[in-house]
Motif scaffolding. Structure first.
Motif, PDB file in Angstrom:
ATOM      1  N   MET A   1       0.839  -1.201   0.000  1.00  0.00           N
ATOM      2  CA  MET A   1       0.000   0.000   0.000  1.00  0.00           C
ATOM      3  C   MET A   1       0.871   1.247   0.000  1.00  0.00           C
ATOM      4  O   MET A   1       1.887   1.293   0.681  1.00  0.00           O
ATOM      5  N   THR A   2       0.485   2.239  -0.780  1.00  0.00           N
ATOM      6  CA  THR A   2       1.216   3.498  -0.846  1.00  0.00           C
ATOM      7  C   THR A   2       1.013   4.283   0.433  1.00  0.00           C
ATOM      8  O   THR A   2      -0.117   4.444   0.905  1.00  0.00           O
ATOM      9  N   ASN A   3       2.098   4.768   1.004  1.00  0.00           N
ATOM     10  CA  ASN A   3       2.038   5.541   2.246  1.00  0.00           C
ATOM     11  C   ASN A   3       2.182   7.031   1.946  1.00  0.00           C
ATOM     12  O   ASN A   3       3.120   7.446   1.266  1.00  0.00           O
ATOM     13  N   LYS A  21      -7.524  10.727   3.214  1.00  0.00           N
ATOM     14  CA  LYS A  21      -8.145   9.798   4.153  1.00  0.00           C
ATOM     15  C   LYS A  21      -9.534   9.394   3.695  1.00  0.00           C
ATOM     16  O   LYS A  21      -9.920   8.217   3.772  1.00  0.00           O
ATOM     17  N   GLY A  24      -9.681   6.643   1.339  1.00  0.00           N
ATOM     18  CA  GLY A  24      -9.159   5.365   1.814  1.00  0.00           C
ATOM     19  C   GLY A  24      -7.658   5.218   1.731  1.00  0.00           C
ATOM     20  O   GLY A  24      -7.130   4.105   1.860  1.00  0.00           O
ATOM     21  N   LYS A  25      -6.958   6.333   1.540  1.00  0.00           N
ATOM     22  CA  LYS A  25      -5.493   6.266   1.465  1.00  0.00           C
ATOM     23  C   LYS A  25      -4.890   6.088   2.861  1.00  0.00           C
ATOM     24  O   LYS A  25      -5.478   6.488   3.869  1.00  0.00           O
ATOM     25  N   ASN A  26      -3.718   5.473   2.884  1.00  0.00           N
ATOM     26  CA  ASN A  26      -2.967   5.342   4.132  1.00  0.00           C
ATOM     27  C   ASN A  26      -2.180   6.635   4.339  1.00  0.00           C
ATOM     28  O   ASN A  26      -1.132   6.845   3.728  1.00  0.00           O
ATOM     29  N   ASP A  60       6.051   7.078   0.937  1.00  0.00           N
ATOM     30  CA  ASP A  60       6.246   7.118  -0.514  1.00  0.00           C
ATOM     31  C   ASP A  60       6.056   8.526  -1.057  1.00  0.00           C
ATOM     32  O   ASP A  60       6.797   8.960  -1.941  1.00  0.00           O
ATOM     33  N   ALA A 144      -2.473   8.208  -8.955  1.00  0.00           N
ATOM     34  CA  ALA A 144      -2.681   7.667  -7.601  1.00  0.00           C
ATOM     35  C   ALA A 144      -3.777   8.410  -6.853  1.00  0.00           C
ATOM     36  O   ALA A 144      -4.422   7.841  -5.963  1.00  0.00           O
ATOM     37  N   THR A 148      -9.615  10.675  -5.466  1.00  0.00           N
ATOM     38  CA  THR A 148      -9.830  11.623  -4.376  1.00  0.00           C
ATOM     39  C   THR A 148     -10.567  12.848  -4.891  1.00  0.00           C
ATOM     40  O   THR A 148     -10.723  13.034  -6.104  1.00  0.00           O
TER      41      THR A 148
END
Length: 284
Positions: A1-3, A21, A24-26, A60, A144, A148
């Protein structure tokens, strides 16, 4: 998962972190200390802020949304957050600071996110847009973030867009800081005249430096100001009220240095810069 990491829990950083957020992003939002803030969009959401100094993770993508005056303060922590393929997106006012982010592949965004922070509350006014330079890494980032609510634009003319944003900041930031008043100050005809002259001098400087702005840009920027809520303050306005160091060196100071380099006559800019630099003067 991309941080993802966002450094800076003001209006820009909070909006970016919230939208990542929500998709659903980390993502982790960093500030000076651990706390919880409330972001008004206008609906209110709570955001957790992690202290930057205790972080042990690597990321990342890192969005740097602190003021340019705080680069030295965060640099040690920022170094620890980077791995070999980290990409840094600098979301700051001004120009010329990108060279200080030499710990990773770094790109400056032209940021169109307006709002204000008051204590633990952040209010978003308008826009959620980042304009990025045309580069493979930035195209990857756009992909990416395609799910959003952030508006990501890629432009081969991004440097011109940054200069345009510099002009926007030159006018409104200068008069709100010096008057210690919000955008309502532009309701005064004398102030509008001063800002228009300041913008004309800024365009002269930018064009001498290689841009090609037309006189119509003055009207465009004045129309942007007229779209601001009267109670809206600028970052420099709030810094002036709080007695913090201004971003003068990266905005007005850059115009002033170029005016001197090209031997240009800019009396309004010169006067404003004298007053702003006098505010920052501290006898050692």
């Amino acid at each position: 998962m991309t941080n993802f990491a966002v450094i800076g829990n003001g209006a820009v950083g909070s909006v970016i972190a919230h939208e990542l957020k929500s998709a659903g992003k980390n993502v982790r939002l960093f500030g000076r200390q651990e706390q919880q803030i409330i972001l008004s969009l206008p609906q209110q959401v709570k955001l957790n802020v992690t202290s930057l100094v205790v972080n042990q993770e690597k990321f990342d993508y890192i969005f740097v949304a602190v003021k340019a005056t705080r680069i030295a303060e965060i640099k040690s922590a920022l170094n620890k957050m980077c791995h070999d393929h980290t990409v840094i997106i600098v979301c700051q006012n001004g120009i010329g600071q990108l060279s200080q982010f030499d710990m990773a592949s770094s790109f400056q965004a032209a940021v169109y996110i307006s709002g204000e922070k008051n204590g633990l509350r952040v209010k978003h006014f308008r826009d959620k847009k980042l304009v990025l330079p045309d580069h493979p890494l930035m195209r990857q980032l756009k992909q990416a973030l395609s799910d959003t609510a952030l508006v990501i634009e890629i432009s081969s003319s991004q440097l011109t867009i940054i200069w345009y944003k510099m002009l926007v900041n030159l006018g409104i930031n200068t008069v709100t800081a010096l008057s210690k008043n919000t955008a309502q100050i532009l309701e005064l005809s004398q102030v509008r005249d001063l800002v228009q002259t300041l913008l004309e001098e800024g365009i002269l400087i930018a064009n001498t430096h290689g841009e090609s702005f037309t006189h119509e840009v003055v009207d465009e920027i004045m129309a942007i100001y007229d779209g601001y809520p009267p109670e809206m303050g600028t970052s420099m306005y709030y810094d002036m009220l709080e007695g913090r160091q201004l971003e003068y060196d990266f905005i007005q100071g850059e115009f002033y240095r170029l005016a001197r380099l090209y031997h240009l006559t800019t009396p309004v800019l010169d006067t404003c810069c004298t007053l702003l630099s006098a505010y920052q003067y501290k006898k050692h």
